[in-house]
Design an enzyme around this catalytic site. Sequence first.
Site, PDB file in Angstrom:
ATOM      1  N   TRP A  15      66.670  22.382 -92.857  1.00  0.00           N
ATOM      2  CA  TRP A  15      67.151  21.292 -93.986  1.00  0.00           C
ATOM      3  C   TRP A  15      67.762  20.123 -93.295  1.00  0.00           C
ATOM      4  CZ3 TRP A  15      71.939  19.305 -94.695  1.00  0.00           C
ATOM      5  CH2 TRP A  15      72.439  18.972 -96.222  1.00  0.00           C
ATOM      6  N   HIS A  16      68.461  20.262 -91.970  1.00  0.00           N
ATOM      7  CA  HIS A  16      69.118  19.190 -91.272  1.00  0.00           C
ATOM      8  C   HIS A  16      68.028  18.174 -90.873  1.00  0.00           C
ATOM      9  CE1 HIS A  16      72.627  21.429 -91.619  1.00  0.00           C
ATOM     10  NE2 HIS A  16      73.290  20.385 -91.368  1.00  0.00           N
ATOM     11  N   GLY A  17      66.895  18.748 -90.669  1.00  0.00           N
ATOM     12  CA  GLY A  17      65.744  17.741 -90.068  1.00  0.00           C
ATOM     13  C   GLY A  17      64.592  18.405 -89.987  1.00  0.00           C
ATOM     14  N   GLY A  22      68.586  26.759 -92.768  1.00  0.00           N
ATOM     15  CA  GLY A  22      69.445  25.904 -92.751  1.00  0.00           C
ATOM     16  C   GLY A  22      69.387  24.513 -91.575  1.00  0.00           C
ATOM     17  N   PHE A  60      69.861  13.258 -94.007  1.00  0.00           N
ATOM     18  CA  PHE A  60      69.456  14.604 -93.802  1.00  0.00           C
ATOM     19  C   PHE A  60      69.083  15.138 -95.516  1.00  0.00           C
ATOM     20  CE2 PHE A  60      72.364  15.478 -90.128  1.00  0.00           C
ATOM     21  CZ  PHE A  60      71.298  14.919 -89.287  1.00  0.00           C
TER      22      PHE A  60
END
Lengths: 395, 514
Positions: B320-322, B317, B514
């Site tokens: 996933w954001h960066g 997770g 994102f």
Amino acid sequence: MKRRNIFKSYNAVLGLVFIVFGVFGVSSVIVMIRSDGLVPIEKIVAEQQRGPILFNSPLSSMYKHKLALHKERAAKIVAIGSSRSHQFRAYPFSESFTNLGGVFGPLRYSEGFVRDLIEVHKPEIIIWAVDYKDFFQAPGGIPLRTEDEKNIFSPLGLVVTGAFDWKTYWKLMFDGEVIENFPIKLMGLSAKATGSGYDYDGAMYHFGQHYNFLGKDDIYYTNSRESLYQGIVENSSQGDRVNTVQPWALAVFKSILDYAASQDVIIIPVLVPDSPVVMEILDEKPDIFRRGLDELRRVLPHYSPYFTDFVDPRQYGSSECEFLDPYHGGEVTYLRIVLGLSDVPGSPLKSYVRRDLIGRLTKDYEDDVFITEGKIGSQFKSAKRTRFSPMCKNK
Amino acid sequence: MLFNSLEFLLIFLPVTFFGFLVAARRNRFFALGWLVCASLFFYGWWNPVYVWLIVGSMVVNYCLGWILCRARSVYVLSVGVGLNLATLGYYKYIGLFSETLGQLAGAQMGFQDVVLPLAISFFTFQQISYLVDAYNGKVDVSNWVEYALFVTFFPQLIAGPIVRHSEIMPQFLKGQLGPREKDIAIGVSVFAVGLFKKVLIADTMATYASPVFGIAAEGVEVSFLDSWSGVLAYSLQIYFDFSGYSDMAIGLGRLFGFRLPINFFSPYKSLNIIEFWQRWHITLSRFLKEYLYYPLGGNQFGHARQFANVMIVMLLGGLWHGAGWSFLLWGGMHGMFIIINHVWQNLARTMDWKLGRWSRLCGVLSFSLTFFCITVAWVLFRADNLDTAMNIYRGMAGLDGRFILPVTYENLLSPIVSSMGLTFVRFDAIQYFEGMREAGYLAIVLFLALFLPNTQEWMSRWRACLEPIEIPNETFTRMLLWRPSMVHLLVVVTILTVAVSQMFRPTEFLYFQF
């Protein structure tokens, strides 16, 4: 049924609000067009060379404008720096000269501009108008704007954020101009709104101020001696960090000089002037008020053999009357600086300066802000005895 | 195109809306097709080159979904999920992979300049969920235009919510397409609140946060107050940024007559970190839980396996954001918080702790600890790299003599400081903290986040989003709830006008890339 009517009325008002927004949006597009916001900068620069035209626009990136000017003129000598380099002009030089000033912001972002200008065209000499306050700042700051503002709603944004007043905005929209019968053609939103702008050589003319065509953030001389003193006291009392030359700034300074040297370009760093009144205040408590400046004066000569110090205008005969504001000398002050630069032993500018012309002009225009000769200056003969400083004793 | 841009508000939105109104009266296919075209235009505004990517992704996934709806093939599902993850991996992570390998091996792989296409993380996850749901027989075959709109519908395209096929498709197929008057009023009102949050609050907080992280990235030692004020400002910036965006997405969806799932529900009011993730980016948490955590085994195989699963989910997770190690660490930090939270809850259950009259105090402590942990973790999320994050952390801890207070308070505070023997406290110019003014702003914004009803609660009588929202019980809160009255119209018009007048400041949605 009743509820349906409530929603109808509710939506009707919302729709009306959007229509009002839309009307303002359309007005912005009209102002954008009428203030040359859609004209490519290269075309403006080419037109300026045929001149006389004064151009200035917050919609154009100064970075792009000055690089386009540099490419067009391919001058041997250029000036760089903040707005404190604006008064270096082409006519005192016997070789080609372009003023690329006004681009510099925070030091660390300015380095890229020097690299870019050398890449566009390699000048022989760069006169760097150094602002001593840049060396006391925290690093960071806002990066230089390298792209034009192409958003058609930008003119509206400028007026909403207070850069221009609504009267100017509507005049631009309906008439296409703000200043009637201005003797020089004006291009760009700021030039049209204030009557001040860049000449063909990149130097700035402030004749708009003479006619009181001022934007909100004008540089009009509104400071009294007391308010200046108070400002300096407050600044000095903020502790060590803001009164000390910052190592990061020296590192950037050195990096710029080293890069230019590696490209066989001479940089002449010039500490540019504060007005005589400011210098008098600094002299009152040199250990406190002048601490950072004096430190810088000691340090910078170690970085460049061409370093020159013109901070104190009293040393080269420029009076308070020759200043646009406490930190911006006028045209005559900068003529004196050019002369002074050529007088420095071993100066690379020695044979590039028209000494006789400068000598005559500084004599004829002593205590003046403007030179009212030449293509543009001659259109403003009445501006000769203009005084901006309320502390000018020779009114 | 950003929701908080004038070209969106004054050109794109009215044209799209009225075009949809006209088309919806004539033909469903044209109406939905119109929205697909408008959404692709909206997407292409950022960079038209990448329109082919989203269209290609849709074509492939539509075909695979079509097959899965007819034949439940694990191979087809694997190919579909694999292709989606490979595409996401290439565009999002190849740069990080290449850079890291380059640092380790001292060689350049040449992938550092791969541009991350807008919204790829969102439309990839949304389509993975579609394929899995198709495999599980939870969705029916839809026609191509409906599917395209499910993926591209512009209110949810660039920053969520991650919508399920089964949530939106029945709305595309309902009898009368197009908004009713109620939808327009609710949609515009919710949008206005979101715009206000973004433009007025988040962007103002950014002016406090960005310089601090900027100088930290420069390697300048950030002082104690600067770092805390910067981090707190960033916590509020990202809160109102995402909250505002989520409101605008729901408002825009409703304006066109569609209800989108709720994605943000006052996460800073959470009393523990598990609750935080049930309130923050709700549709992402749902996706990770249902398509990753449960398939990994969830909590079915004992605590150790559960904690390992939590950590895997949170690390992914985070990534996933960066694409950066700091995002991985951020995810890991949250994973650790969640595990500690689970351990604590298990312990409380086992020991049968009763809070009794201490429940209110415990609530305050729980909230404070949760908020502290979230805030501390944001440093990793915001910092450009680990060095910057460590710089900020050292400032927050007051290490290296960074416990500096504003010189303007020296006369007031130095007697107290010296009497307490706090020799490590210095008075000097701190770089960005503006003293009481900034502290006041931060306090007001924090108050708004913690004590006012959120937008969906404000709209709870009229249910702006997909899920029903419980109407608050408190009398005062109930008085604030939206209704189609002149008072609320005045409020909406005022905040809309103020927000539009402030839309000229430079801005960017944090959740944009994102």
